[in-house]
Design a protein around this motif. Sequence first.
Motif, short mmCIF file in Angstrom:
data_model
loop_
_atom_site.label_atom_id
_atom_site.label_comp_id
_atom_site.label_asym_id
_atom_site.label_seq_id
_atom_site.Cartn_x
_atom_site.Cartn_y
_atom_site.Cartn_z
N ALA A 10 -10.83 7.69 11.47
CA ALA A 10 -11.76 6.61 11.11
C ALA A 10 -11.01 5.28 11.05
CB ALA A 10 -12.42 6.90 9.76
N GLU A 11 -9.83 5.31 10.46
CA GLU A 11 -9.04 4.08 10.39
C GLU A 11 -8.65 3.60 11.79
OE1 GLU A 11 -5.93 4.05 7.41
OE2 GLU A 11 -4.76 2.70 8.66
N HIS A 33 15.43 -1.49 -3.65
CA HIS A 33 14.26 -0.99 -2.91
C HIS A 33 13.85 -1.96 -1.79
CE1 HIS A 33 10.95 1.84 -2.64
NE2 HIS A 33 10.03 0.94 -2.84
N THR A 46 -10.06 10.76 7.91
CA THR A 46 -9.69 9.44 7.42
C THR A 46 -8.76 8.74 8.40
OG1 THR A 46 -8.01 10.49 6.03
CG2 THR A 46 -10.03 9.84 4.96
N THR A 103 -7.40 -4.53 9.08
CA THR A 103 -5.98 -4.55 9.45
C THR A 103 -5.79 -5.25 10.78
OG1 THR A 103 -5.63 -2.46 8.30
CG2 THR A 103 -3.98 -3.07 9.93
N ARG A 123 -10.93 -0.33 6.77
CA ARG A 123 -9.53 -0.70 6.64
C ARG A 123 -8.92 -1.01 8.01
NH1 ARG A 123 -4.60 3.34 4.83
NH2 ARG A 123 -3.14 1.71 4.24
N ASN A 164 15.38 -0.69 7.98
CA ASN A 164 14.84 -1.83 7.23
C ASN A 164 13.78 -2.59 8.01
OD1 ASN A 164 16.21 -1.41 4.91
ND2 ASN A 164 17.72 -3.02 5.21
N ALA A 175 -12.01 4.00 5.40
CA ALA A 175 -10.86 4.09 6.31
C ALA A 175 -11.14 3.29 7.57
CB ALA A 175 -10.59 5.56 6.67
N LYS A 187 -9.16 8.94 -2.17
CA LYS A 187 -8.35 10.06 -1.71
C LYS A 187 -7.91 10.90 -2.90
CE LYS A 187 -6.44 8.17 2.53
NZ LYS A 187 -5.32 7.42 3.09
N GLU A 191 3.37 5.55 5.28
CA GLU A 191 2.42 5.76 4.18
C GLU A 191 2.32 7.23 3.77
OE1 GLU A 191 -1.48 3.98 4.77
OE2 GLU A 191 -2.41 5.83 4.05
N THR A 242 13.86 -4.08 1.55
CA THR A 242 14.41 -3.99 2.91
C THR A 242 14.40 -5.35 3.60
OG1 THR A 242 12.26 -3.63 3.97
CG2 THR A 242 13.44 -1.67 3.16
N ARG A 290 11.70 -6.50 4.73
CA ARG A 290 10.54 -6.48 5.62
C ARG A 290 9.29 -6.16 4.80
NH1 ARG A 290 14.96 -6.63 8.15
NH2 ARG A 290 15.02 -6.63 10.44
N ASP A 291 8.22 -6.78 5.18
CA ASP A 291 6.93 -6.54 4.55
C ASP A 291 6.58 -5.06 4.62
OD1 ASP A 291 4.41 -7.52 3.43
OD2 ASP A 291 3.57 -6.82 5.33
N PRO A 292 6.11 -4.40 3.59
CA PRO A 292 5.84 -4.91 2.24
C PRO A 292 7.01 -4.67 1.27
CG PRO A 292 4.87 -2.75 2.45
CD PRO A 292 5.64 -3.00 3.72
N PHE A 293 8.20 -4.51 1.80
CA PHE A 293 9.37 -4.28 0.93
C PHE A 293 10.27 -5.50 0.92
CE2 PHE A 293 7.82 -0.24 2.48
CZ PHE A 293 7.61 0.43 1.29
N ASP A 336 0.80 -1.21 0.00
CA ASP A 336 0.00 0.00 0.00
C ASP A 336 0.85 1.28 0.00
OD1 ASP A 336 -2.70 1.31 0.26
OD2 ASP A 336 -1.72 2.05 2.06
N PRO A 337 1.98 1.32 0.71
CA PRO A 337 2.77 2.56 0.68
C PRO A 337 3.17 2.97 -0.75
CG PRO A 337 3.57 1.14 2.44
CD PRO A 337 2.53 0.35 1.69
N ASP A 338 3.53 2.01 -1.58
CA ASP A 338 3.96 2.35 -2.94
C ASP A 338 2.81 2.43 -3.94
OD1 ASP A 338 6.54 2.52 -2.13
OD2 ASP A 338 7.31 0.86 -3.33
#
Lengths: 686, 686
Positions: free
Chosen positions: B281-282, A584, B278, A288, A284, B462, A281, A316, B447, A586, A588-591, A203-205
């Motif tokens: 809400a999350e 790119h 947002t 999560t 989510r 990392n 949101a 967004k 994010e 690391t 670690r999730d998500p990288f 999600d970050p990327d």
Amino acid sequence: MRHLFNAAALVIAAATAAPAIADEGMWTYDNFPTAKMQAAYGWAPDAAWLEHARLGSIRLTVGCSASLVSPDGLVMTNHHCVRECVSDLADAQHDYIAKGFYAATRADEKKCPAMEANQLVKISDVTQQVEAATAGKSDRAFHEAERAIKAQIESACGTAADVRCQVVTLYAGGVYDLYKFKRYQDVRVVFAPEEDAAFFGGDPDNFTFPRFDLDASFVRIYDADKPLRTDTYFKFATKGVKQGDIAFTSGNPGSTERDDTLAELEFQRDDAQPFLLTMFAELRGILTEFATKGPEQARTSKTQLFSIENSLKAYKGRQLALVQGSIIAGKARTEADFRKRVAADPNLSASYGGAWDAVAGALAHQRNIYVRYALLERWPLWMSDLMHHAVALNRYALEIGKPDGQRLEEYTDANFPALRQQIISPAPIHAELEKTMLTWWLTKVRECLGTTDPDVRALLGNRSPGEIADALVDGAKLSEASLRAQLLSDGATTIDAYHDPLVDFARVLDAPARAVRTDYENNVKAVKTKNAALIAKARFALEGKNAYPDATFTLRLSYGAVSGYQENGRDVAPATNFAGAYAHATGRDPFKLPDSWMAAEKAVNPAAQLNFVATDDIIGGNSGSPVVGRNGEVIGLIFDGNIQSLGGDFGYDGTLNRAVAVDVTGITEALKHIYHADRLVKELTH
Amino acid sequence: MRHLFNAAALVIAAATAAPAIADEGMWTYDNFPTAKMQAAYGWAPDAAWLEHARLGSIRLTVGCSASLVSPDGLVMTNHHCVRECVSDLADAQHDYIAKGFYAATRADEKKCPAMEANQLVKISDVTQQVEAATAGKSDRAFHEAERAIKAQIESACGTAADVRCQVVTLYAGGVYDLYKFKRYQDVRVVFAPEEDAAFFGGDPDNFTFPRFDLDASFVRIYDADKPLRTDTYFKFATKGVKQGDIAFTSGNPGSTERDDTLAELEFQRDDAQPFLLTMFAELRGILTEFATKGPEQARTSKTQLFSIENSLKAYKGRQLALVQGSIIAGKARTEADFRKRVAADPNLSASYGGAWDAVAGALAHQRNIYVRYALLERWPLWMSDLMHHAVALNRYALEIGKPDGQRLEEYTDANFPALRQQIISPAPIHAELEKTMLTWWLTKVRECLGTTDPDVRALLGNRSPGEIADALVDGAKLSEASLRAQLLSDGATTIDAYHDPLVDFARVLDAPARAVRTDYENNVKAVKTKNAALIAKARFALEGKNAYPDATFTLRLSYGAVSGYQENGRDVAPATNFAGAYAHATGRDPFKLPDSWMAAEKAVNPAAQLNFVATDDIIGGNSGSPVVGRNGEVIGLIFDGNIQSLGGDFGYDGTLNRAVAVDVTGITEALKHIYHADRLVKELTH
């Protein structure tokens, strides 16, 4: 040839939006702007090129685009388009999301439980038929007549099980086209990489560039239990793209609102988007945290969470475009100017002058019912598989006895096959996730509609949302696909006689849900539809023919070029490569790149291209679209847009909007050196 | 007497907002509009009445208001204001939130770990001193000089441990007043009802009316380990309120932005509110689902979730007011008109004409740094108790050696006592909740600021957010209040020599957090502050003296009347009673009345009043405020506003805005017949 009046309607976008930038446009295949492209690029495709591209393009009913890439029915699309399929095929022992999926032999290819592929074989203009049926009708009658004639045309066209027919409303009703598709219901998954490769950066990327995602997968169309033989496939390019390369995108952009009135944009900005943003949101957050309860919860909720995060970022972007960009101000200016010109002509004024206020009136009503319509009519269908099935079965029993033209549109003969397939899908249903989603939904129903609302009282009584959700899920037998199939095949009487807490709840829900849907369809949608068509007609009268229609999740062709851009004063290069991906990571999730990638780091060509950007005008629904080069080869696979493209619902800015694609040479590189998918490589490069 | 120029600034609100409606205004005690009220109600309070009300009013450092209600230091406030206290005192065996708390004898009264009560004993005008120090200063120098002189004045005033002094900036810098408070740090809880009674109807009913909540509690101020003896308390009314009764609210409205410029409102509408909505809400979703993990998780997260849901609804109300109401359009109109009048006068134009554009320029910069400032500087302090303590201790070591006027403002001699009390609070810290909150916070940092941001790389390296959160919480020794107290008392050198993963992380965070704070304070806050004062001065020059200042969480007096209203065409009666509460109960959370109430249904007078609404102009921070009748008796206890009041940050509409209060006769009824709290009843009705 279209008769003059309908062709007239083709002008809308150019007049309402800012002046069209060179590469703007999601063009229908039968109105591709050859001259315009020729002027901009010194070359444009001919009729044979266009027909080949159209027949090589595939629409997936999961809401994605795709393309034929071998003579044996091999289809390329995004990983995120087969995510639900491989997730459904997975179990606690086989986590195809985490580990990927590869059918080493053809016999290992597994059928996707709920995937249908459509190929657009013919477009015919049915505007005259529709207009004859709706002539002189007022709001509600207009809408019903339109629905009835569309159902009738579709039904007359869709005479075989392997044909799907859809009357597509273009240019806000200025044009009605009948799209005839070949349907393929046996689609089997061939290859899907690990999610850590497909959605690397997570999600970050998401919606950013540079990117390093192998968001690619392959399925195969089977026809009569054999791989589909076809000539209309795209050959895989063998050279990576470079800046300036001509790049077409052939796919199914879902929807845009570029022709909306100012009042509609304000409704989006002030009501719809803020509601959706806060609701999604919150959901989510729910999912999560649900995923932290254990590996099984994480696995079963991953697809749902992914879809929600994706939607949320899109909302967004849309909201940003509405509050920060010049879209609203530009629309206010052009609309005021246009209305003045209409008012200045007595004939136009009499026929069309009231349309904007009529739309604004419908929106004033929509403000009052929007949340109720979402919560009672729309959300039950995507919020929970069980609720979807219960609502759909109950409605089927209520609708199927009516004349085709009077049914809710998803129960018409033309549309019901798609819904039937969803109802009988053997995709697994996860009870704990269902309870969580239903609890949340009922909590929102209560919160948003109010504790003293009669509909809320009818649905909840004295029970809490959690109690109800537990009772519905624990008491539901509909989790068995075979039971659902049986009920459907037995028909209305059997369904009516069937009782469990879930179906009985769906029966209670039906009246208030149907009431708000009827209200919406008659007093909002029909009024907007009719008046949008009037505005489109006024535009033609004043401005002639020059544009593409808003997106409708039907096949469109966009053109543009591979091209970097500037962001915050810094140059963004048009393509990334494998070396960038490794840098790119690391761990670690998500990288985290998957083990297969880490093991292959030395074998992979670091300079092989992985992702690229092009100026093509796309939007959600284009996921999985082939990017096609001048020579008709597939050069890329659309999987995203950059963040600047998210306002694309409302407009296009060629300096910033970019489509994001996987370079097909990167796919070949990965299949060869990371996945050793030799059978597949051979088929793609034969 | 104020000198003319400052008094001049008193006009702001009347000029910027819509014409003031009768009961609008959060008045300072030294500028109560006696003549205006006399004209509207035929009666107004005299100086003795006002002094008695001021001294009977209490401010709680937890962000609430309260009142003295017995000669023995008994203080009434809301349940939600002592929620944190009783939650801190609770453990797995004693769930005071669910079961309530009642000290049957004085010896059973328990000290709240983190509660301080302040009584406003004196107001002095220090405008001349502040203006002398800031005269001729430009943006950054102005802000620093202002901060230094304020710290100096506060420090000179606050010479004893039981004195708290605060220079309050009123009228956007038109007036500086020194507020001197008596501090009471030994506050013990006496009575709190079950949450099911205090927050009956829960989030669904929050910010609505009719209501049926016993959102009341009692604490007692102790002085030198004995109950405070006082003459300045409010007697409890013995008759319920009725339509038209005069009703004052004496409390501490937190903040309003009624004097903001158009650009500031647009920044709120387009940037700040959507971001907060947002995000909250999350987080609401995260905590909602966290609470389903088990009873302990539900118990430990309840206060946090409650606070977030409350904030979320308030943000929603504010946003609605900005997008749907006439506030923005009205501001655009009045501001344009006012700027024209300033521009027309060469002297005014030269002195003040550039102020609006300067504010707009600061906001353009704030757009770029707003999210970073929130995420790195503000949120670590409320997101996690551990992170709060680590940041605060590290900053203390860095700041305490500097001259008082150069420190970050919360470390000045005048302000640090309050922060110290938070740092050494023995309130329990819940490791699992801390991990969840820190993980979420770090996920949002990544994010929102982007994966390639240098600050993000420095903080996360990392590692994943979850890994970091686990390491910080598992390695933290700061969960021991005694260690924190020891570190504070040993001072900077000891703190600098102390290492654990949490404090070391706070050290890494300090540089980027401080950088964005400095940027914000110098290039946003200081510019806004200075130019808001210029605008205020321009207003005086053109319009004279007539208004109340924006709220500042200092004591204000609002006046109005008990009054029903109309909502969607339906009359809302001004008061509810116990019969209504029983009728509203479903037996299911959050509409479940506690066992004590169910058992007492026959004993309680069904007609006894429970809640009422009044036209008083209030805002967050007024929670716990006494509602005082004409005769000086307390008649109610503010605990909420209706949904229409949530736009109160930006304006007041007397036809709809309502303060929501508990009728004190309902409190007496409940204490007598439901809680059998005879000791308390006797003290309140002696």
